[in-house]
Design a protein around this motif. Structure first.
Motif, PDB file in Angstrom:
ATOM      1  N   SER A 137       0.824  -1.230   0.000  1.00 52.08           N
ATOM      2  CA  SER A 137       0.000   0.000   0.000  1.00 52.08           C
ATOM      3  C   SER A 137       0.846   1.262   0.000  1.00 52.08           C
ATOM      4  N   SER A 138       2.065   1.169  -0.529  1.00 51.53           N
ATOM      5  CA  SER A 138       2.897   2.372  -0.627  1.00 51.53           C
ATOM      6  C   SER A 138       2.527   3.236  -1.823  1.00 51.53           C
ATOM      7  N   ARG A 139       1.739   2.699  -2.744  1.00 50.25           N
ATOM      8  CA  ARG A 139       1.303   3.503  -3.902  1.00 50.25           C
ATOM      9  C   ARG A 139       0.156   2.781  -4.604  1.00 50.25           C
ATOM     10  N   GLY A 140      -0.344   3.413  -5.672  1.00 47.21           N
ATOM     11  CA  GLY A 140      -1.318   2.772  -6.552  1.00 47.21           C
ATOM     12  C   GLY A 140      -2.600   2.371  -5.843  1.00 47.21           C
ATOM     13  N   ILE A 141      -3.150   1.233  -6.263  1.00 48.46           N
ATOM     14  CA  ILE A 141      -4.433   0.758  -5.738  1.00 48.46           C
ATOM     15  C   ILE A 141      -4.344   0.532  -4.227  1.00 48.46           C
ATOM     16  N   GLY A 142      -3.231  -0.024  -3.754  1.00 45.70           N
ATOM     17  CA  GLY A 142      -3.077  -0.311  -2.327  1.00 45.70           C
ATOM     18  C   GLY A 142      -3.146   0.936  -1.465  1.00 45.70           C
TER      19      GLY A 142
ATOM     20  N   TYR B  47       4.843  -2.372   2.737  1.00 43.67           N
ATOM     21  CA  TYR B  47       5.596  -2.120   1.512  1.00 43.67           C
ATOM     22  C   TYR B  47       6.785  -3.058   1.513  1.00 43.67           C
ATOM     23  N   ASN B  48       7.449  -3.163   0.354  1.00 43.91           N
ATOM     24  CA  ASN B  48       8.663  -3.972   0.314  1.00 43.91           C
ATOM     25  C   ASN B  48       9.892  -3.072   0.263  1.00 43.91           C
ATOM     26  N   SER B  49      10.013  -2.266  -0.817  1.00 42.07           N
ATOM     27  CA  SER B  49      11.212  -1.437  -0.957  1.00 42.07           C
ATOM     28  C   SER B  49      10.931   0.072  -0.951  1.00 42.07           C
ATOM     29  N   SER B  50       9.693   0.487  -1.157  1.00 44.55           N
ATOM     30  CA  SER B  50       9.390   1.925  -1.297  1.00 44.55           C
ATOM     31  C   SER B  50       9.062   2.566   0.056  1.00 44.55           C
ATOM     32  N   GLU B  51      10.094   2.675   0.897  1.00 42.25           N
ATOM     33  CA  GLU B  51       9.865   3.193   2.260  1.00 42.25           C
ATOM     34  C   GLU B  51       9.328   4.622   2.249  1.00 42.25           C
TER      35      GLU B  51
ATOM     36  N   ALA C  98       7.787  -5.476   4.701  1.00 41.98           N
ATOM     37  CA  ALA C  98       7.834  -6.945   4.627  1.00 41.98           C
ATOM     38  C   ALA C  98       7.687  -7.352   3.172  1.00 41.98           C
ATOM     39  N   ASP C  99       8.596  -8.201   2.722  1.00 43.26           N
ATOM     40  CA  ASP C  99       8.435  -8.819   1.403  1.00 43.26           C
ATOM     41  C   ASP C  99       7.440  -9.967   1.580  1.00 43.26           C
ATOM     42  N   VAL C 100       6.200  -9.739   1.128  1.00 41.58           N
ATOM     43  CA  VAL C 100       5.151 -10.720   1.435  1.00 41.58           C
ATOM     44  C   VAL C 100       5.294 -12.023   0.645  1.00 41.58           C
TER      45      VAL C 100
ATOM     46  N   ASN D 228      -4.912  -8.540   0.459  1.00 41.04           N
ATOM     47  CA  ASN D 228      -3.737  -9.005  -0.278  1.00 41.04           C
ATOM     48  C   ASN D 228      -3.704  -8.265  -1.608  1.00 41.04           C
ATOM     49  N   ASN D 229      -2.932  -7.190  -1.649  1.00 39.74           N
ATOM     50  CA  ASN D 229      -2.901  -6.329  -2.836  1.00 39.74           C
ATOM     51  C   ASN D 229      -1.544  -6.330  -3.546  1.00 39.74           C
ATOM     52  N   ALA D 230      -0.460  -6.623  -2.828  1.00 39.48           N
ATOM     53  CA  ALA D 230       0.888  -6.521  -3.415  1.00 39.48           C
ATOM     54  C   ALA D 230       0.957  -7.325  -4.707  1.00 39.48           C
TER      55      ALA D 230
ATOM     56  N   ASN E 266       2.535 -15.511 -17.068  1.00 36.67           N
ATOM     57  CA  ASN E 266       2.896 -15.597 -15.641  1.00 36.67           C
ATOM     58  C   ASN E 266       1.897 -14.817 -14.788  1.00 36.67           C
ATOM     59  N   TYR E 267       1.627 -13.586 -15.188  1.00 38.10           N
ATOM     60  CA  TYR E 267       0.698 -12.730 -14.426  1.00 38.10           C
ATOM     61  C   TYR E 267      -0.709 -13.327 -14.435  1.00 38.10           C
ATOM     62  N   ALA E 268      -1.177 -13.762 -15.602  1.00 41.22           N
ATOM     63  CA  ALA E 268      -2.533 -14.324 -15.706  1.00 41.22           C
ATOM     64  C   ALA E 268      -2.663 -15.589 -14.856  1.00 41.22           C
TER      65      ALA E 268
ATOM     66  N   PRO F   1      -9.746  -6.155 -10.909  1.00 42.33           N
ATOM     67  CA  PRO F   1      -9.770  -4.864 -11.591  1.00 42.33           C
ATOM     68  C   PRO F   1      -9.443  -4.993 -13.082  1.00 42.33           C
ATOM     69  N   GLY F   2      -9.954  -4.024 -13.863  1.00 45.34           N
ATOM     70  CA  GLY F   2      -9.550  -3.884 -15.265  1.00 45.34           C
ATOM     71  C   GLY F   2      -8.297  -3.014 -15.320  1.00 45.34           C
ATOM     72  N   PHE F   3      -8.334  -1.926 -16.114  1.00 48.83           N
ATOM     73  CA  PHE F   3      -7.155  -1.048 -16.240  1.00 48.83           C
ATOM     74  C   PHE F   3      -7.260   0.159 -15.324  1.00 48.83           C
ATOM     75  N   PHE F   4      -6.224   0.371 -14.531  1.00 44.67           N
ATOM     76  CA  PHE F   4      -6.159   1.532 -13.638  1.00 44.67           C
ATOM     77  C   PHE F   4      -4.790   2.188 -13.813  1.00 44.67           C
ATOM     78  N   PRO F   5      -4.741   3.513 -13.804  1.00 41.47           N
ATOM     79  CA  PRO F   5      -3.461   4.187 -14.026  1.00 41.47           C
ATOM     80  C   PRO F   5      -2.548   4.122 -12.807  1.00 41.47           C
ATOM     81  N   THR F   6      -1.570   3.225 -12.833  1.00 40.33           N
ATOM     82  CA  THR F   6      -0.582   3.093 -11.738  1.00 40.33           C
ATOM     83  C   THR F   6       0.773   2.800 -12.376  1.00 40.33           C
ATOM     84  N   THR F   7       1.801   2.634 -11.531  1.00 34.09           N
ATOM     85  CA  THR F   7       3.122   2.309 -12.092  1.00 34.09           C
ATOM     86  C   THR F   7       3.105   0.958 -12.810  1.00 34.09           C
TER      87      THR F   7
HETATM   88  N1  LIG Z   1      -3.210  -1.153 -12.149  1.00 33.69           N
HETATM   89  C1  LIG Z   1      -4.047  -1.987 -12.764  1.00 33.69           C
HETATM   90  O1  LIG Z   1      -4.578  -1.686 -13.838  1.00 33.69           O
HETATM   91  C2  LIG Z   1      -4.385  -3.311 -12.155  1.00 33.69           C
HETATM   92  C3  LIG Z   1      -5.311  -4.118 -12.804  1.00 33.69           C
HETATM   93  C4  LIG Z   1      -5.648  -5.356 -12.269  1.00 33.69           C
HETATM   94  C5  LIG Z   1      -5.056  -5.769 -11.088  1.00 33.69           C
HETATM   95  N2  LIG Z   1      -4.133  -4.968 -10.468  1.00 33.69           N
HETATM   96  C6  LIG Z   1      -3.549  -5.466  -9.232  1.00 33.69           C
HETATM   97  O2  LIG Z   1      -3.679  -4.512  -8.207  1.00 33.69           O
HETATM   98  C7  LIG Z   1      -2.588  -4.658  -7.275  1.00 33.69           C
HETATM   99  C8  LIG Z   1      -1.919  -3.308  -7.096  1.00 33.69           C
HETATM  100  O3  LIG Z   1      -1.392  -2.908  -8.359  1.00 33.69           O
HETATM  101  P1  LIG Z   1      -0.982  -1.414  -8.697  1.00 33.69           P
HETATM  102  O4  LIG Z   1      -1.370  -1.197 -10.092  1.00 33.69           O
HETATM  103  O5  LIG Z   1      -1.420  -0.494  -7.642  1.00 33.69           O
HETATM  104  O6  LIG Z   1       0.624  -1.602  -8.666  1.00 33.69           O
HETATM  105  P2  LIG Z   1       1.812  -0.630  -8.207  1.00 33.69           P
HETATM  106  O7  LIG Z   1       1.422   0.788  -8.330  1.00 33.69           O
HETATM  107  O8  LIG Z   1       3.012  -1.123  -8.917  1.00 33.69           O
HETATM  108  O9  LIG Z   1       1.966  -0.982  -6.640  1.00 33.69           O
HETATM  109  C9  LIG Z   1       2.390  -2.256  -6.268  1.00 33.69           C
HETATM  110  C10 LIG Z   1       2.534  -2.271  -4.762  1.00 33.69           C
HETATM  111  O10 LIG Z   1       2.923  -3.589  -4.358  1.00 33.69           O
HETATM  112  C11 LIG Z   1       4.053  -3.499  -3.516  1.00 33.69           C
HETATM  113  N3  LIG Z   1       4.834  -4.720  -3.614  1.00 33.69           N
HETATM  114  C12 LIG Z   1       5.347  -5.307  -4.723  1.00 33.69           C
HETATM  115  N4  LIG Z   1       6.000  -6.418  -4.399  1.00 33.69           N
HETATM  116  C13 LIG Z   1       5.894  -6.561  -3.045  1.00 33.69           C
HETATM  117  C14 LIG Z   1       6.359  -7.513  -2.110  1.00 33.69           C
HETATM  118  N5  LIG Z   1       7.071  -8.567  -2.496  1.00 33.69           N
HETATM  119  N6  LIG Z   1       6.059  -7.330  -0.797  1.00 33.69           N
HETATM  120  C15 LIG Z   1       5.328  -6.264  -0.380  1.00 33.69           C
HETATM  121  N7  LIG Z   1       4.874  -5.319  -1.228  1.00 33.69           N
HETATM  122  C16 LIG Z   1       5.156  -5.475  -2.545  1.00 33.69           C
HETATM  123  C17 LIG Z   1       4.783  -2.264  -3.981  1.00 33.69           C
HETATM  124  O11 LIG Z   1       5.621  -1.765  -2.950  1.00 33.69           O
HETATM  125  P3  LIG Z   1       7.240  -1.669  -3.100  1.00 33.69           P
HETATM  126  O12 LIG Z   1       7.528  -0.663  -4.170  1.00 33.69           O
HETATM  127  O13 LIG Z   1       7.705  -1.266  -1.758  1.00 33.69           O
HETATM  128  O14 LIG Z   1       7.679  -3.048  -3.522  1.00 33.69           O
HETATM  129  C18 LIG Z   1       3.614  -1.332  -4.251  1.00 33.69           C
HETATM  130  O15 LIG Z   1       3.181  -0.732  -3.044  1.00 33.69           O
HETATM  131  C19 LIG Z   1      -1.683  -5.725  -7.864  1.00 33.69           C
HETATM  132  O16 LIG Z   1      -1.968  -6.983  -7.283  1.00 33.69           O
HETATM  133  C20 LIG Z   1      -2.063  -5.739  -9.329  1.00 33.69           C
HETATM  134  O17 LIG Z   1      -1.789  -6.961  -9.961  1.00 33.69           O
HETATM  135  C21 LIG Z   1      -3.773  -3.753 -10.972  1.00 33.69           C
END
Ligand SMILES: NC(=O)c1ccc[n+]([C@@H]2O[C@H](COP(=O)([O-])OP(=O)(O)OC[C@H]3O[C@@H](n4cnc5c(N)ncnc54)[C@H](OP(=O)(O)O)[C@@H]3O)[C@@H](O)[C@H]2O)c1
Length: 252
Positions: free
Chosen positions: A17-22, A40-44, A66-68, A93-95, A159-161, A190-196
């Protein structure tokens, strides 16, 4: 009449939950009255900014690294949450991560990293919170973030699917295991969301996604956060084992 907040006094862990959907989920949880562990894992720095945003608005949150994908680290995440706040009501569980490429080019490491981060992490964290939730006898909520890609597939993402489809099986099975304890287990796709995670997509790819989406836009992060807060609340106490798409109609 003032409506009570959906998650008043609940204790929640939101992985990644350091960024994006989390971070959107963590922030809405806090607005709804939950005390939130921002994992978070690395983005303190980013995680600390999320915590600061929540606490400066009057909410309660603490960061936890914590690296989950690591079994022992997930156990420590749950233990630290209990040590800090007394118990755990909600696990999100969002990571997640991606290593996109065609199967013919995919390396073994691309498979392992994505499956461990996206799917093994679910096993690790569910395992870490299930026993304390059962012992407390107050029910609980587990919400797993999957993806529409896990339901319909996507070239360049075997892999992701696979990891996101695996989450569906895990969610339904665990819902059956924990139902008698009033612990609900649901997945959000989720479908498409603007994140990293999606910034690697070209403008053309984003345009095609928008054109195929009946609602004609990408999702806003709050869209997922509001659904997650609802599923985490007492209002969703009779919903379990579901996979809820939130994609503007893209994958219907
Ligand atoms: N964006 C989309 O369109 C979309 C669509 C469908 C599903 N999703 C799902 O939604 C979730 C969030 O995605 P997002 O788009 O918000 O991605 P994101 O912006 O890249 O954020 C990913 C988050 O996961 C953390 N993370 C990654 N590896 C980790 C680990 N080993 N341990 C703990 N934290 C970890 C990252 O923190 P660190 O930088 O600290 O590692 C970051 O906070 C994911 O499961 C993704 O598959 C996203």
């Amino acid at each position: 009449m003032t409506e009570p907040r959906l998650l008043e006094g609940k204790i929640a862990i939101v992985t990644g939950s350091s960024r994006g959907i989390g971070s959107a989920i963590a922030e809405d949880f806090a607005i709804q009255g939950a005390k939130v562990v921002v994992n978070y894992n690395s983005s303190e720095e980013a995680a600390l900014a999320v915590v600061e945003k929540i606490t400066s608005a009057g909410g309660t949150a603490t960061p936890y690294q914590a690296d989950v994908s690591d079994f022992v680290a997930a156990q420590a995440l749950a233990k630290n949450t209990i040590d800090t706040y007394g118990h755990i009501d909600i696990l999100v569980n969002n990571a997640g991560t991606t290593r996109d490429t065609l199967l013919l080019l995919m390396k073994e490491d691309d498979w392992d990293v994505v499956l461990n981060t996206n799917l093994k992490s679910m096993f690790n964290c569910c395992k870490a919170v299930a026993r304390p939730m059962i012992r407390r006898k107050q029910g609980g909520r587990i919400i797993n973030i999957s993806s529409v890609v896990g339901l319909v597939g996507q070239a360049g993402q075997v892999n992701y699917a696979a990891s996101k489809a695996g989450i569906v099986g895990l969610t339904k099975s665990l819902a059956k295991e924990l139902g008698s304890r009033q612990i609900t287990v649901n997945a959000i796709a989720p479908g498409f969301f603007p994140t990293t995670l999606t910034e690697v997509l070209t403008d053309d790819m984003v345009q095609v996604a928008i054109e195929r989406t009946p609602l004609g836009r990408l999702g806003a992060l709050e869209d997922v956060a509001y659904l997650t807060s609802f599923l985490a609340s007492d209002r969703a106490s009779f919903i379990t084992g579901e996979v809820i798409k939130i994609d503007g109609g893209l994958a219907m």
